[in-house]
Design a protein around this motif. Sequence first.
Motif: not given
Lengths: 464, 270
Positions: B256, B258-264, B266-267
Amino acid sequence: MLEKRTPRQRQRTRDPKQRSKDFDEVALGFTQEQAMLEAKRCLMCKKKPCVAGCPVDIDIPEFIASIVKGDYEGAIRKIKEKNNLPAICGRVCPQETQCEALCTLSAKEKPVGIGALERFAADWEIAHLKLKVPKIGNRKGIKVAAVGSGPAGLTAAADLAKLGYGVTLFESLSASGGVLRYGIPEFRLPKKILNLETEYVRSLGVDIKLNVLIGRTFTITDLFNEGYKAIFLGTGAGLPYFLGIPGEDLNGVYSANEFLTRVNLMHAYEFPKYKTPIKIGERVAVVGAGNTAMDCVRVAKRLGAKEAMIVYRRSEREVPARRAEVDNAEEEGIEFRFLTAPVKIEGNEKGEVKSMTCLKMELGEPDESGRRRPIPIKGSEYTMPIDTVVIGIGQAPNPLIAHTTKGLEVHKGGELKVDKNYMTSIKGVFAGGDITTGEGTVIAAMGAGKRAAVAMDRYLREQR
Amino acid sequence: MHNIREKRILAKGIVFFKVDAPLVVREAKAGQFVIVRLDEFGERIPLTIFDSDRANGTITLIIQEVGRSTKDLCALNVGDGILDILGPLGNPSEIENFGTVAIIGGGVGAAELYPVARDLKNRGNKIIVILGTRSKDLVILEDEMKDIADEILITTDDGSYGIKGLVTDALKKLFERDESIDRIICCGPILMMKAVTETARPKNITTIVSLNAILLDATGMCGCCRVMVGGESHFSCVDGPDFDGFKVDFDELLFRNKRFLDEEKKALES
């Protein structure tokens, strides 16, 4: 006398193809000509049956009569005698089941478009006038507090301020409005409108304190110690229900609250300019069919989902969302799977949603809600590929204040117990809206805030 | 606006801030946290209240750079401000006289544990602190912990300081010398908390873990931070952040978080 009657006017809406790609408002309201035509449809019944359907008792025929005369300022003044948030209510109230349902015309033809007329008057004021502050009663020098700046809290605070109390309105989030802010998307209720109406409440003298969580930052006892003589709790129903099926904690499963809060409050649709992310896949299933579920599925479409669908265990007839929102969703290409109940969500090796297994349902005998109970059809189980699931099956009352306040009694479902004067089990602590009824409508919460303010005034006068 | 009164660099990428938060200090207790939003565009970030100074109305936060938002926060200086601070949130840690308590922190988890260790010490417990990091330059709060601890053990992955190895190696050393431990309180990376829990399980020592789930509103409204504890879904923000480690499904939490790893990522690039 045979006279061809004017048909009910339809609000203009933006082209579905275009609007389903952005977050700008979908409904555009009446033109002046339309408002005039619609207002003239009103029969000006002496008995005013429509008013009985309005939880905040707006004198509907009176304001419509002002529109007929072209006195739009008079119309909005009349509305604001009772309703502090008309531009909001004109957009999100379910008039079709309230005032409009009782319209005399509806016996023979379509009822007067009261909601759209309310919106017209409110929007006219925003476009043409500076916000006018009504006369405030003599300042009494008595401090009262309202907790939660959603529809109930805003209304109670505004009415108490109009009565001359010094009102502080506490909000835990970083902006006021409660569910109007975090729950209802921009395309249905633009933030600009919400900001103007909360600004109006502020202009009445209400001190809105953001980022204060009552129950943690201050307890109820603290508030009394700080000199507040009465407290209104309008903390709403924000505790999301989940389905309780396997796979609900997989990545890609959101509660409607999380999904909408990321988008509406935190502007995730403008990521990475705004730093809060949201992630959706190509196929999005929203479970539930209330207004919140409709908001979620339309948001999903706007975030770029190729397929966005509603999954609902009952049939189209039982859909609790407003018809207009269902129509809007359909126009935008939302798919509806009725009589379908999810039983399991499956994930991949990274713990991400990859599919959802559902059962087909049929309707049986009516249940305690009066609606026919959905019954699973044996052997109808099927699995469909899904990347994102949003659970939009409702919310329970927020438990925090009840948990942190000794002596505050609740019902089994977590709703605060109140007497007929909206007083909780603690003297001087009042409550209204979803926190006492469970999830309801914006306008019902506003009605409760209004009546609670009257009761609080009476209580405070008796105390002296 | 919450002004920053003091800034110190504790280690590379780990910053100590003293910041105005007069409403938070009144009720703040060990184990609680705040939600911080840097500016209008900011995320809501949970941060442990390291210390609170009632007289001056300030709280101390220790922030580690891990993504865009924490990087932006760490770049602030004295005189800068933070837009929103909401708190105190979460349940305070249980402070009682348990006997001997092992306080086990991984990385910046030490910041969360310091106030708990201090209050437990004041309550008469014997405190053994274990701090683990990758290398010597990342050790934080050693002096502060020394002041209150009866004993302190430091582990580094590369052996550049203290014991070479993991915090569980230090814990095993305590077991080997028959130290009687009544309670373990642990905060750090999820895998570390899982390992500590599994090391303690055969000894049946109550192990409290302070979870760091992804939060959003942090007031119990969104369920973003739901975590399986004892087979039931709990909201970390209002039911925690402390939970009985023996009951926590760490593997699910690992996924859970690691849910936004890609977005992190990108940010960070933005």
